[in-house]
Design an enzyme around this catalytic site. Structure first.
Site, PDB file in Angstrom:
ATOM      1  N   GLN A 266      64.997 102.373  46.152  1.00  0.00           N
ATOM      2  CA  GLN A 266      64.333 101.186  45.602  1.00  0.00           C
ATOM      3  C   GLN A 266      65.325 100.344  44.792  1.00  0.00           C
ATOM      4  O   GLN A 266      66.004 100.857  43.901  1.00  0.00           O
ATOM      5  CB  GLN A 266      63.143 101.619  44.726  1.00  0.00           C
ATOM      6  CG  GLN A 266      62.308 100.466  44.228  1.00  0.00           C
ATOM      7  CD  GLN A 266      61.612  99.694  45.352  1.00  0.00           C
ATOM      8  OE1 GLN A 266      61.056 100.268  46.271  1.00  0.00           O
ATOM      9  NE2 GLN A 266      61.659  98.372  45.277  1.00  0.00           N
TER      10      GLN A 266
ATOM     11  N   ASP B 203      65.083 100.479  55.663  1.00  0.00           N
ATOM     12  CA  ASP B 203      65.027  99.174  54.982  1.00  0.00           C
ATOM     13  C   ASP B 203      65.807  98.122  55.784  1.00  0.00           C
ATOM     14  O   ASP B 203      65.629  96.919  55.573  1.00  0.00           O
ATOM     15  CB  ASP B 203      65.638  99.280  53.582  1.00  0.00           C
ATOM     16  CG  ASP B 203      64.584  99.205  52.476  1.00  0.00           C
ATOM     17  OD1 ASP B 203      63.459  98.763  52.773  1.00  0.00           O
ATOM     18  OD2 ASP B 203      64.901  99.594  51.341  1.00  0.00           O
TER      19      ASP B 203
ATOM     20  N   LYS C  62      54.185 102.190  48.492  1.00  0.00           N
ATOM     21  CA  LYS C  62      54.837 102.658  49.725  1.00  0.00           C
ATOM     22  C   LYS C  62      54.392 104.089  50.048  1.00  0.00           C
ATOM     23  O   LYS C  62      54.070 104.406  51.190  1.00  0.00           O
ATOM     24  CB  LYS C  62      56.365 102.577  49.583  1.00  0.00           C
ATOM     25  CG  LYS C  62      56.857 101.134  49.646  1.00  0.00           C
ATOM     26  CD  LYS C  62      58.303 100.966  49.227  1.00  0.00           C
ATOM     27  CE  LYS C  62      58.656  99.478  49.175  1.00  0.00           C
ATOM     28  NZ  LYS C  62      59.984  99.199  48.639  1.00  0.00           N
TER      29      LYS C  62
END
Ligand code: NAP
Length: 292
Positions: free
Chosen positions: A97, A120, A53
């Protein structure tokens, strides 16, 4: 029939070029998009994901901050970190995460992220926006699947889509996105009876289960489109999806490979959401770009 591949790497590269242009415009106006990634602990798969990422951010010019913390971090301290990032004007997107260590309540952590920075798309307000058709962040993996369908000019209106898997991050939002595009959606899960009967009626199948070969050739109508979200390992340790690729590709019209399919699209849509977040705060840059 041999399927046409929907290549997630190629499509990602095209989309990332466009994102690069949008990042340049924001940067020129003094508003470089910023993404903060928090990794708690040392889960090897998570370490690879966050590294990819951060690398992808660099590729398109997004400013990224990676905060690695030990798995002894308390939930309270994690919430303090999120609060600081919520206040930081150089950060437009915050990603924690997953999975988190067992002593941390993941949902509480997600809800602590400012909805304006929820790149997200897991915050309850993003889920609500998707459910009601309002503007908001779409979860990256199903969003990537939608972009793949767009890339083959697939008209979802009136099509029967079967989604296998009902998680909050893939299956459910996938079903909502397909519904928004006027598909008729069947959402399947581990208690679904006669899965094969349902998939055989489908014009589009999205497999998001985490079980190898959950979809085989005999379960697919000739000419169907098959998107494989799953990420599993075969007996040789090689990455593979949920779909029996060699069998299904003989009947499907389009299919996504694993690797090189949905995976790269997920990261691309994270970049997209981060750029979009920055544009929402700087609408003049967005408008100027649209008029060029
Ligand atoms: P998850 O939270 O474990 O959900 C799996 C879903 O599959 C559940 O809804 C479960 O049903 C259902 N299921 C399990 N066995 C089934 C069966 N035999 N038949 C039908 N449904 C079944 O997983 P997830 O987070 O959605 O991820 C799914 C897969 O996608 C995993 O392999 C994951 O690694 C992968 N993934 C890939 C990406 C990417 O970027 N490519 C991103 C995210 C996830 P119940 O609800 O009844 O338990």
């Amino acid at each position: 029939m041999t399927s046409q591949l929907i290549n997630g790497v190629e499509l990602s590269n095209q989309l990332r070029q466009d994102l690069q242009t949008r990042v340049k415009a924001l940067t020129a106006a003094g508003h470089t998009p910023g993404l903060a990634v928090i990794l708690v602990g040392e889960n090897p798969a998570s370490q690879v994901y966050v590294r990819n990422k951060v690398k992808a951010c660099e590729q398109v010019g997004i400013h990224s901050v990676l905060e690695k913390t030990p798995d002894t971090l308390t939930e309270k301290d994690l919430l303090v970190k999120i609060d600081a990032l919520n206040q930081d004007p150089s950060i437009h997107g915050i990603l924690v995460q997953l999975p988190l260590p067992a002593h941390i309540d993941a949902q509480r952590v997600i809800e602590a992220i400012s909805p304006e920075k929820d790149v997200d798309g897991f915050h309850i307000s993003s889920a609500g926006a998707l459910m009601t058709g309002a503007k908001g962040f779409w979860p990256c993996t199903p969003f990537g699947c939608m972009k793949m369908l767009e890339s083959i000019h697939y008209d979802l209106k009136g099509k029967h889509a079967v989604v296998i898997g009902r998680s909050n991050i893939v299956g459910k939002p996938m079903a909502m996105m397909l519904l928004q595009k006027n598909a008729t959606v069947t959402l399947c899960h581990s208690h679904t009876k006669n899965l094969a009967e349902l998939t055989r009626q489908a014009d589009l199948i999205v497999a998001a289960v985490g079980v190898r070969n959950v979809l085989t050739k005999d379960m697919v109508k000739p000419g169907a489109v098959v998107l494989d979200v799953g990420m599993n390992r075969d007996e040789d340790g090689k990455l593979c999806g949920d779909v029996d690729f060699d069998g299904v590709r003989q009947v499907a019209a389009f299919i996504t490979p694993v690797p090189g399919g949905v995976g790269p699209m997920t990261i691309t849509m994270l970049l997209h959401n981060t750029v979009w977040a920055a544009e929402q705060l700087n609408p003049t840059v967005e408008r100027a770009l649209q008029s060029t």
